[in-house]
Design an enzyme around this catalytic site. Sequence first.
Site, PDB file in Angstrom:
ATOM      1  N   PRO A  98     -18.285 -42.881 -26.998  1.00 12.85           N
ATOM      2  CA  PRO A  98     -18.050 -43.995 -27.918  1.00 12.85           C
ATOM      3  C   PRO A  98     -17.171 -45.070 -27.280  1.00 12.85           C
ATOM      4  O   PRO A  98     -16.233 -44.735 -26.550  1.00 12.85           O
ATOM      5  CB  PRO A  98     -17.348 -43.346 -29.116  1.00 12.85           C
ATOM      6  CG  PRO A  98     -17.054 -41.948 -28.736  1.00 12.85           C
ATOM      7  CD  PRO A  98     -17.813 -41.598 -27.500  1.00 12.85           C
ATOM      8  N   GLY A 102     -10.752 -44.868 -26.702  1.00 11.38           N
ATOM      9  CA  GLY A 102      -9.767 -44.121 -25.915  1.00 11.38           C
ATOM     10  C   GLY A 102     -10.372 -43.043 -25.049  1.00 11.38           C
ATOM     11  O   GLY A 102      -9.644 -42.278 -24.411  1.00 11.38           O
ATOM     12  N   LEU A 103     -11.708 -42.952 -24.997  1.00 13.39           N
ATOM     13  CA  LEU A 103     -12.335 -41.891 -24.196  1.00 13.39           C
ATOM     14  C   LEU A 103     -12.839 -42.384 -22.845  1.00 13.39           C
ATOM     15  O   LEU A 103     -13.569 -41.672 -22.155  1.00 13.39           O
ATOM     16  CB  LEU A 103     -13.479 -41.229 -24.984  1.00 13.39           C
ATOM     17  CG  LEU A 103     -13.056 -40.424 -26.219  1.00 13.39           C
ATOM     18  CD1 LEU A 103     -14.265 -39.753 -26.856  1.00 13.39           C
ATOM     19  CD2 LEU A 103     -12.016 -39.359 -25.869  1.00 13.39           C
ATOM     20  N   GLY A 104     -12.457 -43.577 -22.465  1.00 15.24           N
ATOM     21  CA  GLY A 104     -12.742 -44.038 -21.102  1.00 15.24           C
ATOM     22  C   GLY A 104     -14.181 -44.460 -20.871  1.00 15.24           C
ATOM     23  O   GLY A 104     -14.691 -44.332 -19.749  1.00 15.24           O
ATOM     24  N   SER A 105     -14.846 -45.000 -21.903  1.00 13.81           N
ATOM     25  CA  SER A 105     -16.270 -45.321 -21.734  1.00 13.81           C
ATOM     26  C   SER A 105     -16.485 -46.382 -20.657  1.00 13.81           C
ATOM     27  O   SER A 105     -17.421 -46.271 -19.849  1.00 13.81           O
ATOM     28  CB  SER A 105     -16.901 -45.735 -23.059  1.00 13.81           C
ATOM     29  OG  SER A 105     -16.678 -47.086 -23.307  1.00 13.81           O
ATOM     30  N   ALA A 107     -14.627 -47.100 -17.988  1.00 15.61           N
ATOM     31  CA  ALA A 107     -14.398 -46.549 -16.645  1.00 15.61           C
ATOM     32  C   ALA A 107     -15.559 -45.631 -16.239  1.00 15.61           C
ATOM     33  O   ALA A 107     -16.039 -45.678 -15.100  1.00 15.61           O
ATOM     34  CB  ALA A 107     -13.074 -45.771 -16.617  1.00 15.61           C
ATOM     35  N   ALA A 108     -16.040 -44.827 -17.179  1.00 16.33           N
ATOM     36  CA  ALA A 108     -17.113 -43.871 -16.840  1.00 16.33           C
ATOM     37  C   ALA A 108     -18.407 -44.605 -16.520  1.00 16.33           C
ATOM     38  O   ALA A 108     -19.124 -44.244 -15.574  1.00 16.33           O
ATOM     39  CB  ALA A 108     -17.320 -42.889 -17.995  1.00 16.33           C
ATOM     40  N   ASP A 151      -7.280 -43.836 -15.704  1.00 14.18           N
ATOM     41  CA  ASP A 151      -8.615 -43.630 -16.290  1.00 14.18           C
ATOM     42  C   ASP A 151      -9.690 -43.553 -15.199  1.00 14.18           C
ATOM     43  O   ASP A 151     -10.508 -42.632 -15.178  1.00 14.18           O
ATOM     44  CB  ASP A 151      -8.968 -44.769 -17.258  1.00 14.18           C
ATOM     45  CG  ASP A 151      -8.164 -44.732 -18.536  1.00 14.18           C
ATOM     46  OD1 ASP A 151      -7.202 -43.946 -18.617  1.00 14.18           O
ATOM     47  OD2 ASP A 151      -8.486 -45.504 -19.462  1.00 14.18           O
TER      48      ASP A 151
HETATM   49  C1  MEV Z   1      -5.484 -45.846 -21.566  1.00 17.24           C
HETATM   50  O1  MEV Z   1      -6.413 -44.775 -21.446  1.00 17.24           O
HETATM   51  C2  MEV Z   1      -4.132 -45.407 -21.115  1.00 17.24           C
HETATM   52  C3  MEV Z   1      -3.057 -46.497 -21.131  1.00 17.24           C
HETATM   53  O2  MEV Z   1      -1.867 -45.880 -20.626  1.00 17.24           O
HETATM   54  C4  MEV Z   1      -3.423 -47.683 -20.281  1.00 17.24           C
HETATM   55  C5  MEV Z   1      -3.444 -47.383 -18.786  1.00 17.24           C
HETATM   56  O3  MEV Z   1      -2.915 -46.362 -18.347  1.00 17.24           O
HETATM   57  O4  MEV Z   1      -4.004 -48.201 -18.058  1.00 17.24           O
HETATM   58  C6  MEV Z   1      -2.754 -46.974 -22.552  1.00 17.24           C
END
Ligand code: MEV
Length: 318
Positions: A98, A102-105, A107-108, A151
Site C-alpha cells: 500500500p 509507512g511500508l516503503g512502497s 523504495a521497493a 528504507d
Molecule cells: C520512514 O520510513 C522513516 C523516517 O525515519 C524517515 C527516514 O528515515 O528517512 C520517518
Amino acid sequence: MRVSEASAPGKVILFGEHAVVYGQPAIAAPVTQVRAWARVRDGDQAGVYISAPDLEEEYWLHESQEDDALAAAARLVQQAAGLAMLPPLHIRVQSDIPIASGLGSGAATAAALIRALAQHLGRPDLARDERVADLTYEVEKIHHGTPSGIDNTVVALEQPVYFVRREPQNLIEPFSVVRPLTLLVADTGVRSSTRDVVGDVRRRRQEAPSHFERLFAACGRIARDAHRALQAGEVADVGRLMNENQALLQAMTVSSPALERLVNAAVAAGALGAKLSGAGRGGNMIALVDGSCETAVRRALEQAGATRVLVTTLGLRS
Ligand code: MEV
C-alpha cells in the site's frame, strides 16, 4: 525475447524512525508478504516505455517529468551504466505494497526496477544489493528530501538491519534475529506523506531543539537496547522497548488518534508491545505477539478499525 525480473519487499521500522534522520541508530526489517516487482523486456520500437498499472501510470521515458520516481530510477541506471541512450525497452512495475502507509512502497518499487534493469543491461555489478540501495537512495531523495537511507537499505538487503546515518559512510549492520518474532502489521487506512511529516518534525525541532534532541537521544538508546535484545532472543524486552519508543513518538507529535486506537487495542488484547512504524500521522502500526495472544490481538485490531492486518515473522527466511 529477453526478459529480466526482480522484486523487493515492503519494510517496517522496528525502532528509531525520525531520530534516525538526525544520526541516531534505528532498526528496520523487510516485510516479505508484500512486494514490488519489475519486469524488463526488449522493446519493439525505439524508446523506453514504462507502465505501472497500480499507479495508473504509462508513459515514454523521454516524455516523463523530471521528478517522476520510476523514470528517475531508469535514468540513474542508465547513467551508472555509462550509456548515452538506453536500448528499446518495455518496463512494467507492479506492487501490492500500500502506498503512503509507512511500508516503503516507493523504495521497493524503485529497487525492483533498478535491479531488473541492471540485470537486463548485462550489469550484474549494478544489481548488487549495495548498488541497488545507493541508487534507490537517489530516487528517494526526489520525493522525500532528506531520507535517512534506512528504507532503501532494508528493501535492497532484504534482511533486518541496524542502521546509523553518518558521514562519510552510513553504518549498516544486517543481523540475525535469534528467536523468531511474530509481528502484526495493521493499517489505519489513513494515508500520510513521509516528506510532510519529516518536514514538520524538522520545523518543530528548530523551535524546541533541546526537547527534540532529548527525544531523539532516548530513541537512540532504545534502538541500541533493542538490537541487543533481538540478538539475544529477549522477546519481552523487545516488546517493552516498542512501548517506550511509541511514547517518544507521541511526544514528537507523529502519532495520531487512529494510530493510538490501534496501539491501545493491541496492548489491551495482550500484545507484548506496539508502536507506529514509519513516518506516522497515519499509515501502519506494528504489534509484537506470541502464539497465546495473536488471534485476540488481530481481532482487537480489526475491531479498532484496522483496514488490513498482515502477519510477518522475523528471523525465519521465507
Ligand atoms: C520512514 O520510513 C522513516 C523516517 O525515519 C524517515 C527516514 O528515515 O528517512 C520517518
